[in-house]
Write a protein that holds these residues in place. Sequence first.
Motif, short mmCIF file in Angstrom:
data_model
loop_
_atom_site.label_atom_id
_atom_site.label_comp_id
_atom_site.label_asym_id
_atom_site.label_seq_id
_atom_site.Cartn_x
_atom_site.Cartn_y
_atom_site.Cartn_z
N TRP A 16 1.00 -1.35 -0.05
CA TRP A 16 0.22 -0.24 -0.29
C TRP A 16 0.81 1.23 -0.32
CZ3 TRP A 16 0.13 -3.58 4.29
CH2 TRP A 16 0.59 -3.08 5.44
N LEU A 17 2.20 1.17 -0.10
CA LEU A 17 2.81 1.90 -0.12
C LEU A 17 4.23 2.60 -1.54
CD1 LEU A 17 4.00 2.36 3.68
CD2 LEU A 17 2.97 4.30 2.91
N ARG A 18 3.34 1.92 -2.26
CA ARG A 18 4.51 1.43 -3.38
C ARG A 18 4.06 2.32 -4.82
NH1 ARG A 18 5.14 -5.25 -3.26
NH2 ARG A 18 6.21 -5.47 -1.13
N ALA A 45 10.96 19.04 0.19
CA ALA A 45 10.72 18.11 1.38
C ALA A 45 10.97 16.19 0.92
CB ALA A 45 10.02 17.75 2.82
N LYS A 46 11.00 16.71 -0.77
CA LYS A 46 10.69 15.34 -1.18
C LYS A 46 9.66 13.67 -1.03
CE LYS A 46 15.98 14.18 -2.27
NZ LYS A 46 16.75 13.50 -1.63
N CYS A 47 8.27 15.48 -0.81
CA CYS A 47 7.23 14.51 -0.49
C CYS A 47 6.97 13.02 -1.73
CB CYS A 47 5.78 15.63 -0.48
SG CYS A 47 3.98 15.19 -0.44
N PRO A 48 5.80 12.27 -1.26
CA PRO A 48 5.69 10.79 -2.43
C PRO A 48 4.17 11.31 -2.50
CG PRO A 48 4.57 10.55 0.33
CD PRO A 48 6.21 11.37 0.28
N VAL A 248 12.30 4.43 9.94
CA VAL A 248 10.72 4.23 9.55
C VAL A 248 10.77 2.45 11.37
CG1 VAL A 248 8.43 3.52 9.16
CG2 VAL A 248 9.66 4.35 7.99
N LYS A 249 10.17 2.97 11.94
CA LYS A 249 9.53 2.01 12.75
C LYS A 249 8.49 1.05 12.81
CE LYS A 249 12.71 3.29 16.25
NZ LYS A 249 12.42 3.60 17.28
N GLU A 250 7.62 0.86 11.92
CA GLU A 250 6.87 -0.02 11.29
C GLU A 250 6.20 1.02 10.50
OE1 GLU A 250 4.58 0.00 15.01
OE2 GLU A 250 3.68 1.60 15.15
N TYR A 251 5.10 0.15 9.82
CA TYR A 251 4.55 0.16 8.81
C TYR A 251 3.06 0.39 9.11
CZ TYR A 251 8.45 0.88 5.94
OH TYR A 251 9.56 0.98 4.99
N VAL A 252 2.17 1.37 9.72
CA VAL A 252 0.59 1.24 9.97
C VAL A 252 -0.08 0.97 8.97
CG1 VAL A 252 -0.99 2.85 11.09
CG2 VAL A 252 1.48 3.44 11.44
N LYS A 253 -1.09 -0.38 9.05
CA LYS A 253 -1.87 -0.72 7.89
C LYS A 253 -2.99 0.59 7.97
CE LYS A 253 -1.18 -5.74 8.54
NZ LYS A 253 -2.10 -7.19 8.60
N PRO A 254 -4.06 0.63 6.72
CA PRO A 254 -4.62 1.39 5.95
C PRO A 254 -6.13 1.22 7.15
CG PRO A 254 -3.54 0.60 3.86
CD PRO A 254 -3.28 -0.19 5.63
N SER A 255 -6.38 -0.05 7.60
CA SER A 255 -7.74 0.09 8.71
C SER A 255 -6.82 0.73 10.10
CB SER A 255 -7.93 -1.27 9.03
OG SER A 255 -5.87 -2.31 9.34
N GLN A 256 -6.17 0.51 10.10
CA GLN A 256 -5.34 1.49 11.23
C GLN A 256 -5.50 3.14 10.50
OE1 GLN A 256 -4.79 0.70 14.27
NE2 GLN A 256 -4.54 2.45 15.63
N TYR A 271 -13.40 17.75 9.73
CA TYR A 271 -12.59 17.21 8.54
C TYR A 271 -11.17 16.20 8.76
CZ TYR A 271 -12.24 16.38 3.63
OH TYR A 271 -12.45 15.31 2.37
N VAL A 272 -11.06 15.11 8.37
CA VAL A 272 -9.45 14.77 8.73
C VAL A 272 -9.56 13.48 7.83
CG1 VAL A 272 -9.11 12.43 10.69
CG2 VAL A 272 -10.52 14.03 11.38
N HIS A 273 -7.94 13.46 7.39
CA HIS A 273 -7.91 13.62 6.27
C HIS A 273 -6.42 12.27 7.09
CE1 HIS A 273 -8.53 13.30 1.85
NE2 HIS A 273 -8.65 14.77 2.14
N SER A 274 -6.61 11.17 6.47
CA SER A 274 -6.02 10.08 7.40
C SER A 274 -5.73 8.91 6.56
CB SER A 274 -6.52 9.69 8.88
OG SER A 274 -5.51 8.25 9.61
N SER A 275 -4.36 8.37 6.17
CA SER A 275 -3.99 7.69 5.51
C SER A 275 -2.20 7.64 5.02
CB SER A 275 -4.72 7.46 3.80
OG SER A 275 -4.27 8.40 3.47
N PRO A 276 -1.93 6.39 4.46
CA PRO A 276 -0.65 5.84 4.69
C PRO A 276 -0.04 7.63 3.85
CG PRO A 276 -1.76 4.31 4.17
CD PRO A 276 -2.52 5.29 4.40
N TYR A 277 -0.51 7.64 2.76
CA TYR A 277 -0.02 8.83 2.29
C TYR A 277 -0.53 10.41 2.11
CZ TYR A 277 2.85 5.97 -1.15
OH TYR A 277 4.11 5.40 -1.88
#
Length: 290
Positions: A16-18, A45-48, A248-256, A271-277
């Motif tokens: 999910w981070l590719r 900042a080399k934003c993904p 990075v200590k951990e990759y948090v899953k999308p469900s989290q 309003y909230v945006h919460s996702s890996p990217y």
Amino acid sequence: MREHIKNSDNGRKPEWLRKKLNFGAQKEMDQLLNDVGIHTICQEAKCPNISECFSKKNATFLILGRICTRRCSYCNVETGKPGSVNKDEIEQVTTSVKALGLKYVVITSPARDDLKDGGAQQFYEVTQNILKELPDTKVELLIPDFQGDMNSLKIAAQSGAVVLGHNMETVPSLYKIRKAANYKRSLQVLRKLKTLAPKNAKTKSAIMVGLGETEEEVVQVMKDLRDVGCDYLSIGQYLAPSNEFTKVKEYVKPSQFNRYKDIALELGFEYVHSSPYTRSSYLAHEYVGE
């Protein structure tokens, strides 16, 4: 139950981070900005998300130069001794906004502790110039802490920006990665912005996860933000710019991330945006319904 996977030593990110990059769109945007002579935090900042945002002609403009006076161990912005304030960028940013046809603009800067006002007046003048020449355009500011200076915060708060942002970045136990920053001071910055700005202005903050924080710590940051009246929240996965930065200590899953969003909304964020990217300025216009 918190869902995550530990970072491994093989350098491979979970699927999910590719994210696929659109280098063509990025090159076109880079050229336009370079022609004007302005910088974006997306580049520095080399934003993904840079390819995605540039393909949509969305950008977060970086004012007050490319050099930061602080050396945070998670941030790719160059650290050193900044130059003098470039007043030409007031018009340069507006020219870029015109050229791109933007209706929603985000303005940020590196920390400028070398300046008496931390750069607040430049934020004000850039914002005012955009609103004067492009009255249908809305501006969001993402400011450093100005070392908590009340006058500087007042200048930024009364700039005409519809959203005033300051990022908490992480939980208190990990604040060592934020050099010269203070958790309580950052909370007070958001509290002061809320009281100094017009009533229709919103406040916003962002945090990174994957640095080793617990869910309880993240939720406590949310509660602290709500206590100071913060309206909007962004939560995203921390990704180290290179091996020289905090790992990075951990990759948090999308469900989290979905769970964090649900908790934040229950706590009263509008309003909230919460996702890996997710990043603080990612899809910023959506927060205000644009």
